[in-house]
Write a protein that holds these residues in place. Sequence first.
Motif, PDB file in Angstrom:
ATOM      1  N   SER A 144       0.809  -1.210   0.000  1.00 46.69           N
ATOM      2  CA  SER A 144       0.000   0.000   0.000  1.00 46.69           C
ATOM      3  C   SER A 144       0.845   1.264   0.000  1.00 46.69           C
ATOM      4  CB  SER A 144      -0.926   0.005   1.232  1.00 46.69           C
ATOM      5  OG  SER A 144      -0.157  -0.076   2.410  1.00 46.69           O
ATOM      6  N   GLY A 145       2.163   1.153  -0.200  1.00 47.97           N
ATOM      7  CA  GLY A 145       3.018   2.315  -0.156  1.00 47.97           C
ATOM      8  C   GLY A 145       3.215   2.983  -1.494  1.00 47.97           C
ATOM      9  N   GLN A 146       2.462   2.610  -2.486  1.00 45.94           N
ATOM     10  CA  GLN A 146       2.590   3.194  -3.815  1.00 45.94           C
ATOM     11  C   GLN A 146       1.242   3.098  -4.530  1.00 45.94           C
ATOM     12  OE1 GLN A 146       5.004   0.652  -6.484  1.00 45.94           O
ATOM     13  NE2 GLN A 146       5.093  -0.801  -4.812  1.00 45.94           N
ATOM     14  N   PRO A 147       1.060   3.857  -5.604  1.00 41.46           N
ATOM     15  CA  PRO A 147      -0.219   3.788  -6.327  1.00 41.46           C
ATOM     16  C   PRO A 147      -0.516   2.375  -6.795  1.00 41.46           C
ATOM     17  CG  PRO A 147       1.050   5.683  -7.035  1.00 41.46           C
ATOM     18  CD  PRO A 147       1.955   4.870  -6.167  1.00 41.46           C
ATOM     19  N   MET A 148      -1.773   1.969  -6.632  1.00 36.03           N
ATOM     20  CA  MET A 148      -2.165   0.603  -6.957  1.00 36.03           C
ATOM     21  C   MET A 148      -3.347   0.594  -7.921  1.00 36.03           C
ATOM     22  SD  MET A 148      -0.028  -0.973  -4.849  1.00 36.03           S
ATOM     23  CE  MET A 148      -0.592  -2.658  -4.610  1.00 36.03           C
ATOM     24  N   VAL A 149      -3.551  -0.551  -8.590  1.00 40.12           N
ATOM     25  CA  VAL A 149      -4.750  -0.789  -9.391  1.00 40.12           C
ATOM     26  C   VAL A 149      -5.265  -2.177  -9.035  1.00 40.12           C
ATOM     27  CG1 VAL A 149      -4.056   0.690 -11.294  1.00 40.12           C
ATOM     28  CG2 VAL A 149      -3.418  -1.717 -11.330  1.00 40.12           C
ATOM     29  N   THR A 150      -6.524  -2.435  -9.344  1.00 37.36           N
ATOM     30  CA  THR A 150      -7.065  -3.753  -9.065  1.00 37.36           C
ATOM     31  C   THR A 150      -6.351  -4.794  -9.923  1.00 37.36           C
ATOM     32  OG1 THR A 150      -8.778  -3.540 -10.749  1.00 37.36           O
ATOM     33  CG2 THR A 150      -9.329  -2.786  -8.540  1.00 37.36           C
ATOM     34  N   SER A 151      -6.239  -5.992  -9.391  1.00 35.96           N
ATOM     35  CA  SER A 151      -5.528  -7.050 -10.110  1.00 35.96           C
ATOM     36  C   SER A 151      -6.233  -7.434 -11.407  1.00 35.96           C
ATOM     37  CB  SER A 151      -5.386  -8.291  -9.219  1.00 35.96           C
ATOM     38  OG  SER A 151      -6.664  -8.763  -8.818  1.00 35.96           O
ATOM     39  N   GLY A 152      -7.510  -7.041 -11.553  1.00 36.87           N
ATOM     40  CA  GLY A 152      -8.212  -7.304 -12.806  1.00 36.87           C
ATOM     41  C   GLY A 152      -7.502  -6.682 -13.994  1.00 36.87           C
ATOM     42  N   TYR A 153      -6.863  -5.534 -13.779  1.00 41.01           N
ATOM     43  CA  TYR A 153      -6.095  -4.907 -14.852  1.00 41.01           C
ATOM     44  C   TYR A 153      -4.944  -5.816 -15.277  1.00 41.01           C
ATOM     45  CZ  TYR A 153      -8.307  -0.290 -14.626  1.00 41.01           C
ATOM     46  OH  TYR A 153      -9.193   0.743 -14.706  1.00 41.01           O
ATOM     47  N   GLY A 154      -4.274  -6.393 -14.294  1.00 42.76           N
ATOM     48  CA  GLY A 154      -3.176  -7.289 -14.617  1.00 42.76           C
ATOM     49  C   GLY A 154      -3.651  -8.537 -15.331  1.00 42.76           C
ATOM     50  N   ARG A 155      -4.735  -9.110 -14.849  1.00 42.52           N
ATOM     51  CA  ARG A 155      -5.247 -10.335 -15.465  1.00 42.52           C
ATOM     52  C   ARG A 155      -5.717 -10.074 -16.891  1.00 42.52           C
ATOM     53  NH1 ARG A 155      -8.034 -10.901 -10.238  1.00 42.52           N
ATOM     54  NH2 ARG A 155      -6.726 -12.198  -8.890  1.00 42.52           N
ATOM     55  N   SER A 156      -6.180  -8.853 -17.157  1.00 38.36           N
ATOM     56  CA  SER A 156      -6.617  -8.544 -18.518  1.00 38.36           C
ATOM     57  C   SER A 156      -5.463  -8.677 -19.501  1.00 38.36           C
ATOM     58  CB  SER A 156      -7.202  -7.133 -18.573  1.00 38.36           C
ATOM     59  OG  SER A 156      -6.206  -6.141 -18.390  1.00 38.36           O
ATOM     60  N   LEU A 157      -4.254  -8.318 -19.080  1.00 35.21           N
ATOM     61  CA  LEU A 157      -3.099  -8.451 -19.966  1.00 35.21           C
ATOM     62  C   LEU A 157      -2.734  -9.914 -20.188  1.00 35.21           C
ATOM     63  CD1 LEU A 157      -0.778  -5.536 -18.795  1.00 35.21           C
ATOM     64  CD2 LEU A 157      -2.414  -5.596 -20.678  1.00 35.21           C
ATOM     65  N   LEU A 158      -2.911 -10.731 -19.164  1.00 33.01           N
ATOM     66  CA  LEU A 158      -2.658 -12.170 -19.334  1.00 33.01           C
ATOM     67  C   LEU A 158      -3.628 -12.744 -20.362  1.00 33.01           C
ATOM     68  CD1 LEU A 158      -2.079 -13.362 -15.640  1.00 33.01           C
ATOM     69  CD2 LEU A 158      -0.461 -12.328 -17.236  1.00 33.01           C
ATOM     70  N   GLU A 159      -4.892 -12.303 -20.302  1.00 32.13           N
ATOM     71  CA  GLU A 159      -5.891 -12.786 -21.259  1.00 32.13           C
ATOM     72  C   GLU A 159      -5.543 -12.348 -22.679  1.00 32.13           C
ATOM     73  OE1 GLU A 159      -9.939 -11.873 -20.184  1.00 32.13           O
ATOM     74  OE2 GLU A 159      -9.489 -12.056 -18.046  1.00 32.13           O
ATOM     75  N   VAL A 160      -5.094 -11.098 -22.825  1.00 29.51           N
ATOM     76  CA  VAL A 160      -4.716 -10.597 -24.146  1.00 29.51           C
ATOM     77  C   VAL A 160      -3.613 -11.452 -24.747  1.00 29.51           C
ATOM     78  CG1 VAL A 160      -3.583  -8.699 -25.360  1.00 29.51           C
ATOM     79  CG2 VAL A 160      -5.425  -8.207 -23.758  1.00 29.51           C
ATOM     80  N   LEU A 161      -2.593 -11.744 -23.956  1.00 31.60           N
ATOM     81  CA  LEU A 161      -1.466 -12.524 -24.455  1.00 31.60           C
ATOM     82  C   LEU A 161      -1.895 -13.929 -24.846  1.00 31.60           C
ATOM     83  CD1 LEU A 161       1.279 -11.317 -21.968  1.00 31.60           C
ATOM     84  CD2 LEU A 161       1.275 -11.000 -24.445  1.00 31.60           C
ATOM     85  N   ARG A 162      -2.674 -14.569 -24.018  1.00 27.28           N
ATOM     86  CA  ARG A 162      -3.107 -15.937 -24.328  1.00 27.28           C
ATOM     87  C   ARG A 162      -3.992 -15.964 -25.562  1.00 27.28           C
ATOM     88  NH1 ARG A 162      -3.600 -16.640 -18.156  1.00 27.28           N
ATOM     89  NH2 ARG A 162      -1.676 -17.771 -17.657  1.00 27.28           N
ATOM     90  N   ASP A 163      -4.886 -14.967 -25.695  1.00 26.58           N
ATOM     91  CA  ASP A 163      -5.736 -14.905 -26.882  1.00 26.58           C
ATOM     92  C   ASP A 163      -4.927 -14.624 -28.141  1.00 26.58           C
ATOM     93  OD1 ASP A 163      -7.917 -15.421 -25.315  1.00 26.58           O
ATOM     94  OD2 ASP A 163      -8.711 -13.371 -25.341  1.00 26.58           O
ATOM     95  N   SER A 164      -3.749 -14.044 -27.963  1.00 25.45           N
ATOM     96  CA  SER A 164      -2.866 -13.763 -29.097  1.00 25.45           C
ATOM     97  C   SER A 164      -1.888 -14.898 -29.361  1.00 25.45           C
ATOM     98  CB  SER A 164      -2.090 -12.457 -28.846  1.00 25.45           C
ATOM     99  OG  SER A 164      -2.968 -11.364 -28.649  1.00 25.45           O
ATOM    100  N   GLY A 165      -2.055 -16.014 -28.625  1.00 27.75           N
ATOM    101  CA  GLY A 165      -1.190 -17.166 -28.810  1.00 27.75           C
ATOM    102  C   GLY A 165       0.181 -17.020 -28.188  1.00 27.75           C
ATOM    103  N   ARG A 166       0.306 -16.144 -27.183  1.00 25.39           N
ATOM    104  CA  ARG A 166       1.581 -15.919 -26.532  1.00 25.39           C
ATOM    105  C   ARG A 166       1.535 -16.397 -25.088  1.00 25.39           C
ATOM    106  NH1 ARG A 166       4.392 -12.061 -29.676  1.00 25.39           N
ATOM    107  NH2 ARG A 166       6.165 -12.467 -28.280  1.00 25.39           N
ATOM    108  N   ASP A 167       2.640 -16.943 -24.624  1.00 24.80           N
ATOM    109  CA  ASP A 167       2.764 -17.364 -23.233  1.00 24.80           C
ATOM    110  C   ASP A 167       3.077 -16.131 -22.390  1.00 24.80           C
ATOM    111  OD1 ASP A 167       3.294 -18.446 -20.775  1.00 24.80           O
ATOM    112  OD2 ASP A 167       5.090 -19.547 -21.403  1.00 24.80           O
ATOM    113  N   PRO A 168       2.198 -15.755 -21.419  1.00 23.69           N
ATOM    114  CA  PRO A 168       2.464 -14.556 -20.617  1.00 23.69           C
ATOM    115  C   PRO A 168       3.832 -14.551 -19.959  1.00 23.69           C
ATOM    116  CG  PRO A 168       0.221 -15.297 -20.261  1.00 23.69           C
ATOM    117  CD  PRO A 168       0.900 -16.366 -21.071  1.00 23.69           C
TER     118      PRO A 168
END
Length: 351
Positions: free
Chosen positions: A6-30
């Motif tokens: 909590s000592g720095q600006p944060m975002v919900t982990s959903g933002y991070g998971r969205s990038l994992l989904e993008v990579l997998r849908d693009s045929g890339r290993d995150p």
Amino acid sequence: MTVSGSGQPMVTSGYGRSLLEVLRDSGRDPASICPPAWVAELESPESARVPLREWLRILESVSVALGEPELGLRVGASYVKLRHMGVLGQAVMSCATLEEGLQLALRYQRLHGDVAEPRVEVRGEQTHMSWVWPHAEPAPPLMVQLMQAARVTYVRWLTNRPDWRFDAWFDFEAPASTAAYSALFGGELRFGQAESRLVAPAAYLRAPIISADGEMRLRAEAAAQSLLKELAGETEFLRQLKTALTQRLAVRRVALEDAAAAMRLSPRALQRRLDGEGRSFRTILEEVRQARATHYLRDPVLSLAQVAFLLGYTEQSTFQSAFKQWTGESPGAFRKHLAAQGESAHRPTNG
């Protein structure tokens, strides 16, 4: 590595998971692009929030790896969902109208992380939806793309109006091709603006939300309030800063430099302390003003113009606009509710 500090600006982990989904849908290993530890921790059910700066670095890396400079548009339109907002998303989906949902989202934005501070303003027949990036470094174009695309997508989905068009303004220069922007927003595009925003007919705000559910909204908002209280634990430094700001509101000496002088710090030192807390000066000043506003409005002797003056506003209209963004109702309506509650409390009961 931790993604939940909590000592720095944060975002919900959903933002991070969205990038994992993008990579997998693009045929890339995150794990071939993102740090493996980052991937593993994001996929843990205990993961709730991730450092903003780290997520922005990963977003840039994914954009480069995929050769997609407009990746933010695709992520915002197709991968960042209301479900990523947890109870806040549930509460918004349960509201009766779009305006009600947007105002509720404004009140509980902190649950969504430290991404940006949204604003909704009606100007004549138009609605202007903007957001303030509360960090020292400018928002990267990829982040601006994502925020604009996500908001348009949320609004269309909530109202079941995929045909709605939006004028879109961006604070960065126009890319070589704007085809993807035109296809997504449908309205006039403006680049190189002072700030990024969406502009649409004010009538959009009156549209019903198709998933409206009064009972669900009450439950979800109660949960949101509880979570917000958990985040509200303040350090001594923040309490001192709010005290300094409160004492200087009426004399309109509430710039960061004024607060720093009151706390016997240099402006740079104060900004470093704020960065360490993961907070923005603008947000804290608004919190102080909101708290004092609700206090002053309980005094029927004070006019709205006097309340605005005590809060450091030069114009009553500016105060009224800010109060509605904070609470979802005007100062006058707030006072009427207080008066009604007072009458009810003193009304004799039957029997």
